[in-house]
Design an enzyme around this catalytic site. Structure first.
Site, PDB file in Angstrom:
ATOM      1  N   ASP A  30      50.893  75.039  97.175  1.00 15.30           N
ATOM      2  CA  ASP A  30      51.336  73.705  96.757  1.00 15.30           C
ATOM      3  C   ASP A  30      50.566  73.229  95.522  1.00 15.30           C
ATOM      4  O   ASP A  30      49.415  73.615  95.316  1.00 15.30           O
ATOM      5  CB  ASP A  30      51.101  72.742  97.931  1.00 15.30           C
ATOM      6  CG  ASP A  30      51.934  71.481  97.803  1.00 15.30           C
ATOM      7  OD1 ASP A  30      52.775  71.398  96.887  1.00 15.30           O
ATOM      8  OD2 ASP A  30      51.740  70.568  98.628  1.00 15.30           O
ATOM      9  N   GLY A  31      51.219  72.374  94.723  1.00 10.89           N
ATOM     10  CA  GLY A  31      50.514  71.677  93.656  1.00 10.89           C
ATOM     11  C   GLY A  31      50.776  72.185  92.242  1.00 10.89           C
ATOM     12  O   GLY A  31      50.143  71.697  91.300  1.00 10.89           O
ATOM     13  N   TRP A  72      49.764  69.861  88.939  1.00 13.28           N
ATOM     14  CA  TRP A  72      48.786  70.498  88.037  1.00 13.28           C
ATOM     15  C   TRP A  72      49.313  70.474  86.604  1.00 13.28           C
ATOM     16  O   TRP A  72      48.577  70.165  85.658  1.00 13.28           O
ATOM     17  CB  TRP A  72      48.528  71.929  88.518  1.00 13.28           C
ATOM     18  CG  TRP A  72      47.542  72.691  87.704  1.00 13.28           C
ATOM     19  CD1 TRP A  72      46.180  72.674  87.827  1.00 13.28           C
ATOM     20  CD2 TRP A  72      47.833  73.604  86.625  1.00 13.28           C
ATOM     21  NE1 TRP A  72      45.606  73.515  86.905  1.00 13.28           N
ATOM     22  CE2 TRP A  72      46.595  74.100  86.151  1.00 13.28           C
ATOM     23  CE3 TRP A  72      49.010  74.045  86.025  1.00 13.28           C
ATOM     24  CZ2 TRP A  72      46.502  75.020  85.107  1.00 13.28           C
ATOM     25  CZ3 TRP A  72      48.924  74.954  84.981  1.00 13.28           C
ATOM     26  CH2 TRP A  72      47.677  75.430  84.529  1.00 13.28           C
ATOM     27  N   ARG A  80      56.899  71.070  84.558  1.00 12.20           N
ATOM     28  CA  ARG A  80      56.552  71.622  85.873  1.00 12.20           C
ATOM     29  C   ARG A  80      56.566  73.154  85.879  1.00 12.20           C
ATOM     30  O   ARG A  80      55.776  73.804  86.547  1.00 12.20           O
ATOM     31  CB  ARG A  80      57.518  71.095  86.941  1.00 12.20           C
ATOM     32  CG  ARG A  80      57.404  69.579  87.151  1.00 12.20           C
ATOM     33  CD  ARG A  80      58.462  69.091  88.128  1.00 12.20           C
ATOM     34  NE  ARG A  80      58.373  69.793  89.386  1.00 12.20           N
ATOM     35  CZ  ARG A  80      57.527  69.468  90.374  1.00 12.20           C
ATOM     36  NH1 ARG A  80      56.734  68.436  90.247  1.00 12.20           N
ATOM     37  NH2 ARG A  80      57.507  70.171  91.479  1.00 12.20           N
ATOM     38  N   HIS A 111      54.387  76.383  87.542  1.00 16.02           N
ATOM     39  CA  HIS A 111      54.879  77.507  88.349  1.00 16.02           C
ATOM     40  C   HIS A 111      54.461  78.844  87.735  1.00 16.02           C
ATOM     41  O   HIS A 111      54.164  79.803  88.442  1.00 16.02           O
ATOM     42  CB  HIS A 111      56.402  77.438  88.500  1.00 16.02           C
ATOM     43  CG  HIS A 111      56.871  76.243  89.291  1.00 16.02           C
ATOM     44  ND1 HIS A 111      56.280  75.854  90.462  1.00 16.02           N
ATOM     45  CD2 HIS A 111      57.868  75.340  89.072  1.00 16.02           C
ATOM     46  CE1 HIS A 111      56.890  74.769  90.946  1.00 16.02           C
ATOM     47  NE2 HIS A 111      57.853  74.441  90.108  1.00 16.02           N
ATOM     48  N   TRP A 149      66.060  73.893  97.216  1.00  9.17           N
ATOM     49  CA  TRP A 149      67.342  73.968  96.493  1.00  9.17           C
ATOM     50  C   TRP A 149      67.715  72.605  95.919  1.00  9.17           C
ATOM     51  O   TRP A 149      68.518  72.510  94.992  1.00  9.17           O
ATOM     52  CB  TRP A 149      68.469  74.455  97.411  1.00  9.17           C
ATOM     53  CG  TRP A 149      68.344  75.890  97.821  1.00  9.17           C
ATOM     54  CD1 TRP A 149      68.110  76.361  99.078  1.00  9.17           C
ATOM     55  CD2 TRP A 149      68.469  77.057  96.981  1.00  9.17           C
ATOM     56  NE1 TRP A 149      68.064  77.742  99.072  1.00  9.17           N
ATOM     57  CE2 TRP A 149      68.280  78.190  97.799  1.00  9.17           C
ATOM     58  CE3 TRP A 149      68.707  77.254  95.616  1.00  9.17           C
ATOM     59  CZ2 TRP A 149      68.324  79.501  97.311  1.00  9.17           C
ATOM     60  CZ3 TRP A 149      68.758  78.558  95.119  1.00  9.17           C
ATOM     61  CH2 TRP A 149      68.562  79.652  95.971  1.00  9.17           C
ATOM     62  N   LEU A 189      49.252  97.001 102.587  1.00  9.54           N
ATOM     63  CA  LEU A 189      49.391  95.547 102.703  1.00  9.54           C
ATOM     64  C   LEU A 189      50.872  95.207 102.770  1.00  9.54           C
ATOM     65  O   LEU A 189      51.654  95.696 101.953  1.00  9.54           O
ATOM     66  CB  LEU A 189      48.778  94.865 101.461  1.00  9.54           C
ATOM     67  CG  LEU A 189      49.112  93.381 101.270  1.00  9.54           C
ATOM     68  CD1 LEU A 189      48.445  92.525 102.333  1.00  9.54           C
ATOM     69  CD2 LEU A 189      48.667  92.902  99.881  1.00  9.54           C
ATOM     70  N   ARG A 194      49.968  69.230 105.985  1.00 11.38           N
ATOM     71  CA  ARG A 194      51.112  69.351 106.895  1.00 11.38           C
ATOM     72  C   ARG A 194      51.692  70.752 106.788  1.00 11.38           C
ATOM     73  O   ARG A 194      51.354  71.510 105.870  1.00 11.38           O
ATOM     74  CB  ARG A 194      52.163  68.287 106.590  1.00 11.38           C
ATOM     75  CG  ARG A 194      52.572  68.215 105.149  1.00 11.38           C
ATOM     76  CD  ARG A 194      53.675  67.182 104.913  1.00 11.38           C
ATOM     77  NE  ARG A 194      53.944  67.118 103.481  1.00 11.38           N
ATOM     78  CZ  ARG A 194      53.431  66.192 102.658  1.00 11.38           C
ATOM     79  NH1 ARG A 194      52.664  65.233 103.123  1.00 11.38           N
ATOM     80  NH2 ARG A 194      53.703  66.240 101.377  1.00 11.38           N
ATOM     81  N   GLU A 201      44.227  79.378 112.531  1.00 10.26           N
ATOM     82  CA  GLU A 201      43.243  78.439 111.987  1.00 10.26           C
ATOM     83  C   GLU A 201      43.856  77.830 110.732  1.00 10.26           C
ATOM     84  O   GLU A 201      44.476  78.536 109.928  1.00 10.26           O
ATOM     85  CB  GLU A 201      41.959  79.185 111.606  1.00 10.26           C
ATOM     86  CG  GLU A 201      41.171  79.708 112.773  1.00 10.26           C
ATOM     87  CD  GLU A 201      40.610  78.588 113.644  1.00 10.26           C
ATOM     88  OE1 GLU A 201      40.207  77.542 113.103  1.00 10.26           O
ATOM     89  OE2 GLU A 201      40.582  78.771 114.878  1.00 10.26           O
TER      90      GLU A 201
HETATM   91  C1  FPP Z   1      54.788  74.118  95.154  1.00 12.52           C
HETATM   92  O1  FPP Z   1      54.373  73.350  94.055  1.00 12.52           O
HETATM   93  C2  FPP Z   1      55.229  75.426  94.718  1.00 12.52           C
HETATM   94  C3  FPP Z   1      56.520  75.865  94.761  1.00 12.52           C
HETATM   95  C4  FPP Z   1      57.637  75.048  95.265  1.00 12.52           C
HETATM   96  C5  FPP Z   1      56.887  77.182  94.266  1.00 12.52           C
HETATM   97  C6  FPP Z   1      55.873  78.262  94.404  1.00 12.52           C
HETATM   98  C7  FPP Z   1      56.105  79.221  93.309  1.00 12.52           C
HETATM   99  C8  FPP Z   1      55.175  79.951  92.667  1.00 12.52           C
HETATM  100  C9  FPP Z   1      53.767  79.972  93.084  1.00 12.52           C
HETATM  101  C10 FPP Z   1      55.500  80.763  91.457  1.00 12.52           C
HETATM  102  C11 FPP Z   1      56.546  81.797  91.584  1.00 12.52           C
HETATM  103  C12 FPP Z   1      56.425  82.624  92.791  1.00 12.52           C
HETATM  104  C13 FPP Z   1      56.248  83.959  92.797  1.00 12.52           C
HETATM  105  C14 FPP Z   1      56.221  84.688  94.101  1.00 12.52           C
HETATM  106  C15 FPP Z   1      56.057  84.740  91.593  1.00 12.52           C
HETATM  107  P1  FPP Z   1      55.129  72.000  93.761  1.00 12.52           P
HETATM  108  O2  FPP Z   1      56.065  72.233  92.637  1.00 12.52           O
HETATM  109  O3  FPP Z   1      55.757  71.485  95.015  1.00 12.52           O
HETATM  110  O4  FPP Z   1      53.932  71.117  93.321  1.00 12.52           O
HETATM  111  P2  FPP Z   1      53.814  69.531  93.431  1.00 12.52           P
HETATM  112  O5  FPP Z   1      53.729  69.220  94.896  1.00 12.52           O
HETATM  113  O6  FPP Z   1      52.560  69.278  92.701  1.00 12.52           O
HETATM  114  O7  FPP Z   1      55.026  68.967  92.761  1.00 12.52           O
END
Ligand code: FPP
Length: 251
Positions: free
Chosen positions: A22-23, A27, A35, A39, A71, A133, A196, A209
C-alpha cells in the site's frame, strides 16, 4: 555485510509471507508526481522483495497487486498498472527461470486484458516446475469472491454426488481456494500506515502474525523487509495454546 550473516538472527523464518503493498499513490502525490510514478517505484520494490525472499529462503511470497475493487480506479491508472504488470512479467521471466521461482496467480484471471493474461499464462507455464520460491501474484483478487467460488465448486460436487456434505472440513475448503497446496501465510505485512485486511486472504490469514509499518511500499526495500522478519522471529505463536505448552512443543 553478506545477506547470510544478516539473517542469522531471523530464526524462525516464516515459510510464507503475504504483503499488502500500500501507499504507492500517496508516495507519488507527496512528490507532486502522477500516481503511476508511485506504482513504477512500487514495481522496483516488488523486484527487491522477491529477490530478498529467495535469497534468504522464504518458500512462498504472496503479493496483493490488484484487487477486485481496483477496477473502479480511473481507467488511465488501471491501464498503467496493467502495462507495468506486463512489463514486469516480460522482464522477469529469465530471472525467474534462473532462480527457481514458480509464478502463480490468485484471482479472476479472465477479467485481465488478453495480452496481460497471455503473458501471465506463459510465465506460469514456463516456471511451473520451479520449487525454490513460489511467487503468488494476486490480480483481480478478493477474498470473499475466492471463498464464494470455493463454496460454489463444493456445492456442485455435492450435487453431482462427487462429495458428501460430511466430507467438508478445513482441509477440503482450503483445497478449493487459489492457494491450494500451499501453507497458510505465517506473516502478513501491510505498508503505509493502514491497519486493515482489505478483503485479502481472510481464510488463509487466520493464524498469521500481522506487521504494520508506516513506510510506503515504494520505500519498502530489503532492509525494511529484514526488519519485519526480525520482528516476526521475536514473536511467540501459540495457536490457541498456552505459552508453556508451546515452549514444550518447540523444545
Ligand atoms: C497500492 O497503492 C498499490 C496498488 C493498488 C498496486 C500495487 C502495484 C504495484 C506494487 C506495482 C505493479 C505490480 C507488480 C507486480 C509489478 P495505492 O495506489 O492504493 O496507494 P495509496 O493508498 O497511497 O493511494
Amino acid at each position: 555485510m553478506g545477506i547470510m550473516r544478516e539473517i542469522q538472527h531471523l530464526d524462525p523464518l516464516p515459510r510464507h509471507v503475504a504483503i499488502i503493498m500500500d501507499g504507492n499513490g500517496r508516495w507519488a502525490q507527496q512528490r507532486r508526481r502522477p500516481r503511476l510514478f508511485g506504482h513504477k517505484a512500487g514495481a522496483d520494490s516488488v523486484r527487491e522483495a522477491v529477490e530478498t525472499a529467495r535469497k534468504i529462503g522464504i518458500r512462498h511470497l504472496t503479493l496483493y497487486a490488484f484487487s477486485t475493487e481496483n477496477w473502479q480506479r480511473p481507467s488511465l491508472e488501471v491501464k498503467g498498472l496493467m502495462g507495468l504488470l506486463k512489463n514486469y512479467l516480460q522482464s522477469e521471466l529469465d530471472t525467474m527461470k534462473e532462480n527457481g521461482i514458480r509464478l502463480e496467480c490468485f484471482g479472476q484471471k479472465d477479467r485481465l486484458p488478453d495480452d496481460v493474461r497471455n503473458m501471465l499464462d506463459s510465465v506460469i507455464a514456463a516456471t511451473k516446475d520451479s520449487s525454490q520460491l513460489c511467487l503468488n501474484l494476486c490480480l483481480s483478487y478478493g477474498s470473499r469472491a475466492e471463498m464464494i467460488r470455493a463454496v460454489q465448486e463444493i456445492s456442485r460436487k455435492c450435487a453431482e454426488g462427487e462429495l458428501k456434505s460430511e466430507d467438508i472440513d478445513d482441509q477440503l475448503f482450503s483445497d478449493h481456494l487459489y492457494s491450494t497446496g500451499q501453507p497458510d501465510p505465517d506473516l502478513l505485512i501491510r505498508t503505509s500506515g493502514e491497519q486493515r485486511l482489505s478483503n485479502f486472504l481472510l481464510w488463509q490469514l487466520s493464524y498469521a502474525e500481522l506487521y504494520f509499518t508506516e513506510i510506503p511500499w515504494p520505500e519498502f526495500r530489503r532492509d525494511q523487509f529484514l526488519a519485519a522478519l526480525e520482528e516476526y522471529a521475536g514473536r511467540q505463536r501459540r495457536f490457541g495454546k498456552t505459552g508453556a505448552q508451546t515452549e514444550t512443543a518447540n523444545s
